[in-house]
Design a protein around this motif. Structure first.
Motif, PDB file in Angstrom:
ATOM      1  N   UNK A 163       0.819  -1.169   0.027  1.00  0.00           N
ATOM      2  CA  UNK A 163      -0.035  -0.136   0.012  1.00  0.00           C
ATOM      3  C   UNK A 163       0.895   1.120  -0.127  1.00  0.00           C
ATOM      4  N   UNK A 164       0.308   2.387  -0.381  1.00  0.00           N
ATOM      5  CA  UNK A 164       1.052   3.505  -0.738  1.00  0.00           C
ATOM      6  C   UNK A 164       0.099   4.699  -0.245  1.00  0.00           C
ATOM      7  N   UNK A 165       0.867   5.876  -0.051  1.00  0.00           N
ATOM      8  CA  UNK A 165       0.472   7.297  -0.100  1.00  0.00           C
ATOM      9  C   UNK A 165       1.319   8.109  -0.878  1.00  0.00           C
ATOM     10  N   UNK A 166       0.413   9.138  -1.512  1.00  0.00           N
ATOM     11  CA  UNK A 166       1.267   9.947  -2.496  1.00  0.00           C
ATOM     12  C   UNK A 166       1.228  11.216  -1.410  1.00  0.00           C
ATOM     13  N   UNK A 167       2.347  11.943  -1.436  1.00  0.00           N
ATOM     14  CA  UNK A 167       2.635  12.925  -0.631  1.00  0.00           C
ATOM     15  C   UNK A 167       3.235  14.012  -1.700  1.00  0.00           C
ATOM     16  N   UNK A 168       2.554  15.386  -2.080  1.00  0.00           N
ATOM     17  CA  UNK A 168       2.823  16.343  -2.700  1.00  0.00           C
ATOM     18  C   UNK A 168       3.073  17.701  -1.689  1.00  0.00           C
ATOM     19  N   UNK A 169       4.187  17.981  -1.794  1.00  0.00           N
ATOM     20  CA  UNK A 169       4.544  19.501  -0.800  1.00  0.00           C
ATOM     21  C   UNK A 169       4.344  20.422  -1.762  1.00  0.00           C
ATOM     22  N   UNK A 170       3.734  21.673  -1.592  1.00  0.00           N
ATOM     23  CA  UNK A 170       3.314  22.787  -2.356  1.00  0.00           C
ATOM     24  C   UNK A 170       3.492  24.025  -1.579  1.00  0.00           C
ATOM     25  N   UNK A 171       3.578  25.161  -2.594  1.00  0.00           N
ATOM     26  CA  UNK A 171       3.381  26.402  -2.153  1.00  0.00           C
ATOM     27  C   UNK A 171       2.372  27.053  -2.983  1.00  0.00           C
ATOM     28  N   UNK A 172       1.462  26.321  -3.622  1.00  0.00           N
ATOM     29  CA  UNK A 172      -0.064  26.974  -4.037  1.00  0.00           C
ATOM     30  C   UNK A 172       0.301  27.197  -5.576  1.00  0.00           C
ATOM     31  N   UNK A 173       1.478  26.503  -6.289  1.00  0.00           N
ATOM     32  CA  UNK A 173       1.492  26.892  -7.709  1.00  0.00           C
ATOM     33  C   UNK A 173       0.262  26.247  -8.228  1.00  0.00           C
ATOM     34  N   UNK A 174      -0.328  26.852  -9.486  1.00  0.00           N
ATOM     35  CA  UNK A 174      -1.138  26.266 -10.489  1.00  0.00           C
ATOM     36  C   UNK A 174      -0.830  25.081 -10.940  1.00  0.00           C
ATOM     37  N   UNK A 175       0.521  24.404 -11.169  1.00  0.00           N
ATOM     38  CA  UNK A 175       0.728  23.406 -11.608  1.00  0.00           C
ATOM     39  C   UNK A 175       0.440  22.185 -10.525  1.00  0.00           C
ATOM     40  N   UNK A 176      -0.030  22.539  -9.496  1.00  0.00           N
ATOM     41  CA  UNK A 176      -0.588  21.497  -8.522  1.00  0.00           C
ATOM     42  C   UNK A 176      -1.709  20.813  -9.054  1.00  0.00           C
ATOM     43  N   UNK A 177      -2.727  21.680  -9.606  1.00  0.00           N
ATOM     44  CA  UNK A 177      -3.978  21.355 -10.070  1.00  0.00           C
ATOM     45  C   UNK A 177      -3.656  20.395 -11.350  1.00  0.00           C
ATOM     46  N   UNK A 178      -2.712  20.682 -12.264  1.00  0.00           N
ATOM     47  CA  UNK A 178      -2.451  19.793 -13.433  1.00  0.00           C
ATOM     48  C   UNK A 178      -1.863  18.408 -13.164  1.00  0.00           C
ATOM     49  N   UNK A 179      -1.052  18.569 -11.994  1.00  0.00           N
ATOM     50  CA  UNK A 179      -0.504  17.337 -11.440  1.00  0.00           C
ATOM     51  C   UNK A 179      -1.829  16.502 -10.806  1.00  0.00           C
ATOM     52  N   UNK A 180      -2.622  16.942 -10.081  1.00  0.00           N
ATOM     53  CA  UNK A 180      -3.507  16.511  -9.504  1.00  0.00           C
ATOM     54  C   UNK A 180      -4.603  15.774 -10.433  1.00  0.00           C
ATOM     55  N   UNK A 181      -4.962  16.487 -11.527  1.00  0.00           N
ATOM     56  CA  UNK A 181      -5.783  16.083 -12.762  1.00  0.00           C
ATOM     57  C   UNK A 181      -5.174  14.841 -13.298  1.00  0.00           C
ATOM     58  N   UNK A 182      -3.872  15.088 -13.509  1.00  0.00           N
ATOM     59  CA  UNK A 182      -3.167  13.776 -14.340  1.00  0.00           C
ATOM     60  C   UNK A 182      -3.366  12.607 -13.495  1.00  0.00           C
ATOM     61  N   UNK A 183      -2.963  12.648 -12.109  1.00  0.00           N
ATOM     62  CA  UNK A 183      -3.112  11.421 -11.272  1.00  0.00           C
ATOM     63  C   UNK A 183      -4.504  10.956 -11.195  1.00  0.00           C
TER      64      UNK A 183
END
Length: 511
Positions: free
Chosen positions: A2-22
């Motif tokens: 089992x695994x957890x995905x961890x994404x540190x962020x400073x609020x860049x719009x690229x976060x939405x692109x990453x999560x959409x793809x995932x």
């Protein structure tokens, strides 16, 4: 597995692109789906809502890490995870279609000695022209070892190693540091078949100059891992020596010029002029060679040539300045060793005891407290406080009063990684009030450590008994209220707080 995905962020719009793809890879459900996705908001203060997509079958949990840098943000994420593996993704990558299934395949049946699996990183470069200096630098991520743009670690290994070293405050070297510690502990790191794309972000004019701040982090790597760290981390030699020579020549030219202009004697003026011209020529040649090496492989547009010429003159002194800053900042830094965590009693250990104090203005540090804590921070040791506060149960103070006093302690003594206080009285029968071990166990768990990885420093027998009950090391620093029988029973004592820290950092056990 089992695994957890961890994404540190400073609020860049690229976060939405990453999560959409995932999340798109999980449409319709997938046996390879993560247990959850933890997004760690590392902005210093809450700002605009993070660009999160709508829920899509997998929980996306948001935590805050307070703007302490990517190392601290990743630590916040994995410590909150409850799975065997933790997969870290940077907030500006785009996982390929099917990434979760490929990650699961990469992690399946790995032998216990394998601590981590790295995904491939693809950096798309322009097809119609040569890449710029910035684009070439970003493309270097594709061949870098153990970068957390896409890196999965066993959670148990992270806990055993103490996680990421939070002395690395920038997104630089903290991943290489963790990998070197994992390898030194006898673990293996492998490469998987999954891939993520890392687009090249637009860069401001002075980006390459600002990047020289990494020279300070290189000092910390040297302090922690020794002189051979670059080779072990797969890094080249770097250009610091040339930057020192260039900067020295420039400073020599600047120093000799006013002497040449103001010298009253002809021979002195001639000597100073010759020195200024020679040093200036050396500076000009070295700077021109550096700029040429950066311009030659690029697109050679007017804008790129100007940028390279200007920044090539600014980079050497910036690199030297940050190197000197790192030498000063990390002059006492050492490799991790001994307890990963030191937990302190608060009253009469870190600050003078004022019974049932709810007034931050009355907080007074104990002698040497700031120096002792700073020494632990220099060695990468995490710091916590475990404090009985029965005044809450007695109605003498409120939990808000306790938190305000604690905030004042941090103002005076620096950041505390974890606070635990017991609001109960001795008759309440709770599990947290010292000498019971509850607070120590909770603090260790919150820091991703075992109680056996902790040292507890306090001024009364209850502190030492709580440490023993939790399986932690206890060190007594007696004060006027410490009873002789408590001193006699303590396995370890120290006359001062700084002496207690000596025991911790030296790893010694004696009275």
């Amino acid at each position: 597995m089992s695994y957890t995905v961890v994404v540190p962020t400073i609020g860049r719009e690229s976060l939405r692109v990453l999560l959409d793809a995932l999340l798109a890879s999980l449409n319709g459900g997938s046996a390879a789906a993560p247990h959850e996705i933890i997004v760690v908001d590392d902005r210093p203060r809450p700002g605009a809502p993070l660009p999160l997509p709508p829920a899509a079958g997998v929980e996306v949990r948001v935590l805050r890490s307070g703007g302490r840098g990517p190392a601290a943000a990743r630590n916040t994420g994995w410590r909150a995870a409850a799975t065997e593996w933790v997969a870290f993704l940077d907030d500006d990558v785009v996982p390929e279609p099917g990434w979760p299934a490929r990650l699961a395949a990469d992690l399946a049946d790995l032998p216990p000695r394998v601590a981590g699996s790295q995904g491939g990183v693809v950096v798309p470069l322009p097809a119609d022209r040569r890449p710029t200096d910035w684009e070439r630098g970003t493309a270097g991520l594709a061949g870098a070892d153990w970068i957390t743009a896409d890196m999965a670690y066993r959670r148990g290994v992270l806990a055993a190693l103490g996680g990421f070293d939070e002395r690395f405050r920038r997104a630089y070297r903290e991943d290489a540091d963790l990998a070197l510690r994992a390898l030194a502990a006898g673990h293996r790191l492998v490469r998987g078949a999954r891939q993520a794309t890392h687009p090249v972000r637009p860069a401001p004019f002075w980006a390459s100059v600002r990047a020289q701040a990494g020279n300070a982090d290189d000092v910390l790597m040297w302090r922690v891992h020794g002189r051979g760290w670059r080779a072990r981390a797969g890094e080249g030699r770097g250009l610091l020596r040339r930057h020192v020579l260039t900067t020295g020549a420039g400073l020599a030219a600047l120093a000799a010029t006013p002497v040449a202009l103001a010298a009253p004697r002809p021979d002195t003026r001639a000597a100073a002029t010759a020195a200024a011209v020679t040093a200036g020529a050396v500076w000009a040649v070295l700077t021109a060679r550096f700029a040429s090496a950066r311009i030659r492989p690029g697109p050679r547009t007017a804008g790129e040539v100007v940028r390279m010429a200007v920044t090539s003159a600014a980079i050497p002194p910036a690199a030297v300045r940050h190197r000197l800053r790192g030498l000063a900042l990390h002059r006492r830094a050492r490799a991790w060793g001994g307890p990963r965590v030191v937990l302190f009693d608060r009253d009469d250990t870190l600050i003078r005891d004022v019974p049932y104090n709810g007034d931050p203005a009355r907080v007074e540090p104990m002698p040497g407290a700031r120096r002792a804590l700073d020494r632990l921070r220099d060695h990468g040791v995490r710091i916590g406080v475990v404090s009985n506060q029965s005044g809450v149960a007695k109605g003498r103070i409120t939990t808000g009063d306790v938190r305000r006093v604690n905030a004042r302690v941090e103002e005076l003594l620096g950041r505390i990684d974890v606070w635990e206080f017991c609001p109960h009285d001795h008759a309440d029968g709770c599990e947290c009030r010292k000498p019971r071990p509850g607070m120590i166990q909770r603090a260790a768990r919150r820091l991703g450590a075992l109680p056996s990885d902790c040292a507890v420093i306090g001024d009364i027998g209850g502190d030492i008994e709580a440490a023993a009950a939790a399986g932690a090391r206890g060190i007594l620093v007696p004060t006027g209220r410490t009873r002789p029988v408590e001193i006699a029973r303590a396995a370890e004592t120290a006359p001062t707080l700084e002496a207690a820290v000596d025991l911790v950092l030296g790893g010694r056990r004696f009275r």
